[in-house]
Design a protein around this motif. Sequence first.
Motif, PDB file in Angstrom:
ATOM      1  N   LEU A  33      36.489  35.656  39.017  1.00 38.03           N
ATOM      2  CA  LEU A  33      37.823  36.158  38.715  1.00 38.03           C
ATOM      3  C   LEU A  33      37.710  37.396  37.835  1.00 38.03           C
ATOM      4  O   LEU A  33      37.131  37.341  36.746  1.00 38.03           O
ATOM      5  CB  LEU A  33      38.640  35.079  38.007  1.00 38.03           C
ATOM      6  CG  LEU A  33      40.092  35.417  37.666  1.00 38.03           C
ATOM      7  CD1 LEU A  33      40.878  35.799  38.916  1.00 38.03           C
ATOM      8  CD2 LEU A  33      40.757  34.243  36.954  1.00 38.03           C
ATOM      9  N   LEU A  34      38.245  38.517  38.328  1.00 38.82           N
ATOM     10  CA  LEU A  34      38.268  39.764  37.571  1.00 38.82           C
ATOM     11  C   LEU A  34      39.607  39.851  36.843  1.00 38.82           C
ATOM     12  O   LEU A  34      40.646  40.051  37.470  1.00 38.82           O
ATOM     13  CB  LEU A  34      38.112  40.974  38.498  1.00 38.82           C
ATOM     14  CG  LEU A  34      36.934  40.971  39.475  1.00 38.82           C
ATOM     15  CD1 LEU A  34      36.930  42.261  40.295  1.00 38.82           C
ATOM     16  CD2 LEU A  34      35.616  40.785  38.748  1.00 38.82           C
ATOM     17  N   ASP A  35      39.589  39.662  35.540  1.00 39.21           N
ATOM     18  CA  ASP A  35      40.773  39.703  34.673  1.00 39.21           C
ATOM     19  C   ASP A  35      41.728  38.539  34.976  1.00 39.21           C
ATOM     20  O   ASP A  35      41.736  37.985  36.086  1.00 39.21           O
ATOM     21  CB  ASP A  35      41.490  41.044  34.750  1.00 39.21           C
ATOM     22  CG  ASP A  35      40.690  42.174  34.106  1.00 39.21           C
ATOM     23  OD1 ASP A  35      39.788  41.883  33.302  1.00 39.21           O
ATOM     24  OD2 ASP A  35      40.965  43.350  34.411  1.00 39.21           O
ATOM     25  N   ILE A  36      42.531  38.201  33.959  1.00 38.65           N
ATOM     26  CA  ILE A  36      43.443  37.064  34.099  1.00 38.65           C
ATOM     27  C   ILE A  36      44.655  37.294  33.195  1.00 38.65           C
ATOM     28  O   ILE A  36      44.835  36.672  32.154  1.00 38.65           O
ATOM     29  CB  ILE A  36      42.719  35.712  33.821  1.00 38.65           C
ATOM     30  CG1 ILE A  36      43.650  34.528  34.060  1.00 38.65           C
ATOM     31  CG2 ILE A  36      42.081  35.697  32.430  1.00 38.65           C
ATOM     32  CD1 ILE A  36      42.952  33.178  34.126  1.00 38.65           C
ATOM     33  N   PRO A  69      43.291  31.464  27.765  1.00 42.13           N
ATOM     34  CA  PRO A  69      43.317  30.187  27.037  1.00 42.13           C
ATOM     35  C   PRO A  69      43.814  29.021  27.894  1.00 42.13           C
ATOM     36  O   PRO A  69      43.322  27.891  27.767  1.00 42.13           O
ATOM     37  CB  PRO A  69      44.254  30.473  25.859  1.00 42.13           C
ATOM     38  CG  PRO A  69      44.101  31.935  25.621  1.00 42.13           C
ATOM     39  CD  PRO A  69      43.981  32.525  26.999  1.00 42.13           C
ATOM     40  N   SER A  70      44.770  29.281  28.773  1.00 40.85           N
ATOM     41  CA  SER A  70      45.260  28.216  29.661  1.00 40.85           C
ATOM     42  C   SER A  70      44.221  27.846  30.715  1.00 40.85           C
ATOM     43  O   SER A  70      44.118  26.673  31.108  1.00 40.85           O
ATOM     44  CB  SER A  70      46.568  28.643  30.317  1.00 40.85           C
ATOM     45  OG  SER A  70      47.577  28.827  29.349  1.00 40.85           O
ATOM     46  N   LEU A  71      43.443  28.826  31.188  1.00 42.10           N
ATOM     47  CA  LEU A  71      42.347  28.516  32.103  1.00 42.10           C
ATOM     48  C   LEU A  71      41.344  27.589  31.422  1.00 42.10           C
ATOM     49  O   LEU A  71      40.835  26.644  32.045  1.00 42.10           O
ATOM     50  CB  LEU A  71      41.657  29.799  32.560  1.00 42.10           C
ATOM     51  CG  LEU A  71      40.405  29.597  33.431  1.00 42.10           C
ATOM     52  CD1 LEU A  71      40.771  28.995  34.785  1.00 42.10           C
ATOM     53  CD2 LEU A  71      39.655  30.915  33.623  1.00 42.10           C
ATOM     54  N   ALA A  72      41.061  27.851  30.150  1.00 44.98           N
ATOM     55  CA  ALA A  72      40.134  26.995  29.415  1.00 44.98           C
ATOM     56  C   ALA A  72      40.669  25.571  29.307  1.00 44.98           C
ATOM     57  O   ALA A  72      39.910  24.592  29.413  1.00 44.98           O
ATOM     58  CB  ALA A  72      39.872  27.579  28.027  1.00 44.98           C
ATOM     59  N   VAL A  73      41.975  25.412  29.116  1.00 45.96           N
ATOM     60  CA  VAL A  73      42.576  24.078  29.084  1.00 45.96           C
ATOM     61  C   VAL A  73      42.350  23.371  30.416  1.00 45.96           C
ATOM     62  O   VAL A  73      41.969  22.192  30.468  1.00 45.96           O
ATOM     63  CB  VAL A  73      44.079  24.173  28.754  1.00 45.96           C
ATOM     64  CG1 VAL A  73      44.766  22.831  28.967  1.00 45.96           C
ATOM     65  CG2 VAL A  73      44.285  24.647  27.319  1.00 45.96           C
ATOM     66  N   TRP A  74      42.589  24.079  31.512  1.00 45.69           N
ATOM     67  CA  TRP A  74      42.364  23.486  32.839  1.00 45.69           C
ATOM     68  C   TRP A  74      40.905  23.061  32.974  1.00 45.69           C
ATOM     69  O   TRP A  74      40.614  21.919  33.380  1.00 45.69           O
ATOM     70  CB  TRP A  74      42.717  24.492  33.929  1.00 45.69           C
ATOM     71  CG  TRP A  74      42.527  23.967  35.327  1.00 45.69           C
ATOM     72  CD1 TRP A  74      41.351  23.608  35.923  1.00 45.69           C
ATOM     73  CD2 TRP A  74      43.546  23.728  36.307  1.00 45.69           C
ATOM     74  NE1 TRP A  74      41.553  23.168  37.198  1.00 45.69           N
ATOM     75  CE2 TRP A  74      42.904  23.232  37.467  1.00 45.69           C
ATOM     76  CE3 TRP A  74      44.928  23.905  36.313  1.00 45.69           C
ATOM     77  CZ2 TRP A  74      43.604  22.911  38.618  1.00 45.69           C
ATOM     78  CZ3 TRP A  74      45.614  23.581  37.469  1.00 45.69           C
ATOM     79  CH2 TRP A  74      44.965  23.085  38.609  1.00 45.69           C
ATOM     80  N   GLN A  75      39.972  23.968  32.670  1.00 51.20           N
ATOM     81  CA  GLN A  75      38.563  23.663  32.892  1.00 51.20           C
ATOM     82  C   GLN A  75      38.085  22.502  32.023  1.00 51.20           C
ATOM     83  O   GLN A  75      37.204  21.749  32.428  1.00 51.20           O
ATOM     84  CB  GLN A  75      37.712  24.908  32.663  1.00 51.20           C
ATOM     85  CG  GLN A  75      37.953  26.000  33.689  1.00 51.20           C
ATOM     86  CD  GLN A  75      36.760  26.888  33.924  1.00 51.20           C
ATOM     87  OE1 GLN A  75      35.774  26.845  33.212  1.00 51.20           O
ATOM     88  NE2 GLN A  75      36.848  27.726  34.939  1.00 51.20           N
ATOM     89  N   ARG A  76      38.679  22.339  30.855  1.00 52.20           N
ATOM     90  CA  ARG A  76      38.257  21.255  29.971  1.00 52.20           C
ATOM     91  C   ARG A  76      38.942  19.924  30.264  1.00 52.20           C
ATOM     92  O   ARG A  76      38.319  18.866  30.207  1.00 52.20           O
ATOM     93  CB  ARG A  76      38.569  21.637  28.516  1.00 52.20           C
ATOM     94  CG  ARG A  76      37.603  22.608  27.895  1.00 52.20           C
ATOM     95  CD  ARG A  76      38.121  23.091  26.552  1.00 52.20           C
ATOM     96  NE  ARG A  76      37.118  23.805  25.796  1.00 52.20           N
ATOM     97  CZ  ARG A  76      37.382  24.728  24.883  1.00 52.20           C
ATOM     98  NH1 ARG A  76      38.646  25.051  24.618  1.00 52.20           N
ATOM     99  NH2 ARG A  76      36.408  25.327  24.231  1.00 52.20           N
ATOM    100  N   GLY A 100      38.648  33.810  21.401  1.00 52.77           N
ATOM    101  CA  GLY A 100      38.621  32.631  20.552  1.00 52.77           C
ATOM    102  C   GLY A 100      39.827  32.541  19.646  1.00 52.77           C
ATOM    103  O   GLY A 100      40.390  31.457  19.444  1.00 52.77           O
ATOM    104  N   ARG A 101      40.260  33.675  19.104  1.00 52.82           N
ATOM    105  CA  ARG A 101      41.455  33.672  18.263  1.00 52.82           C
ATOM    106  C   ARG A 101      42.714  33.421  19.084  1.00 52.82           C
ATOM    107  O   ARG A 101      43.650  32.763  18.615  1.00 52.82           O
ATOM    108  CB  ARG A 101      41.554  34.993  17.500  1.00 52.82           C
ATOM    109  CG  ARG A 101      40.606  35.075  16.318  1.00 52.82           C
ATOM    110  CD  ARG A 101      40.715  36.385  15.573  1.00 52.82           C
ATOM    111  NE  ARG A 101      39.964  36.364  14.326  1.00 52.82           N
ATOM    112  CZ  ARG A 101      39.622  37.442  13.639  1.00 52.82           C
ATOM    113  NH1 ARG A 101      39.966  38.649  14.085  1.00 52.82           N
ATOM    114  NH2 ARG A 101      38.945  37.336  12.512  1.00 52.82           N
TER     115      ARG A 101
END
Length: 275
Positions: A33-36, A69-76, A100-101
């Motif tokens: 994925l290029l940019d989000i 940050p929402s992608l990270a929620v999905w992946q976790r 991270g911030r």
Amino acid sequence: MDMTILGCSGSLAGPDNAASGYLLRASDGEQILLDIGPGVLARLEVHGRPGDVHMVFSHLHPDHCLDFPSLAVWQRFHPTAASTRRHTLIGPTIAPLHLGRAAADVPEIPDDFSDIFVMTSWQAPAADATPVPFSADSAGTVYPELRIGSTRLYAAPAVHPTESYLMRIEDASGASLVYSGDTAATGHLAAIAAGADVLLCEATWGERDNGSNPPQMHLSGEEAGRAAAEAGVGRLMLTHIPPWGDPEGALRGARRFFDGPVELARPDLVVGVGR
């Protein structure tokens, strides 16, 4: 290699168009994925597998990164489709702290994404280096190679107010895509795009820069066309035009200088790269 345009609106999402986000399916099956930007994750849920994407950033202005940050929620945490392995994340050197911030509970304790991503910074020539046309010989020296699976990625410096990169992606089939991210005019664009199958290039300013736009920010259709012609690319796709922009003017400007195929990026379009 295929590219699905998840969003291509410049500077912010439009009413029917997410901000910047482009999903690549490489010949080895990896999803990159290029940019989000805002709205991209929702489109990724339609067109891809959010739990199984590698993440590549051109830069970290909000319209290119705020859905991360929402992608990270999905992946976790997704109950049935979370990530089953650590994926690669490539971006500016500021990415771990900046992202991270954005995802932190408190600003003083940035989120640490090392449980789901192996984070790597772009390697690129210096901004003041002489642009060198991309070739197999230059790739290992002027343009250091990074890899995601069998796909090779290279970067050159963009001209933008934050740390920003132009990028070239080549998969194992030999297909090549160059993505400008956000940039003002620079000789590095035509250099890294030399001979590419597709140049996905921003044209924020429409047909031409009217002289009153902020400097060192973006390209016009004319400037995109000049870069495509100099690089000898197979196909030019214009993107990152804001909701109030002038897409038809951008097309006119690009076609004034590039006589190959030129088209506007649009949401949900699937582009075959290298065939």
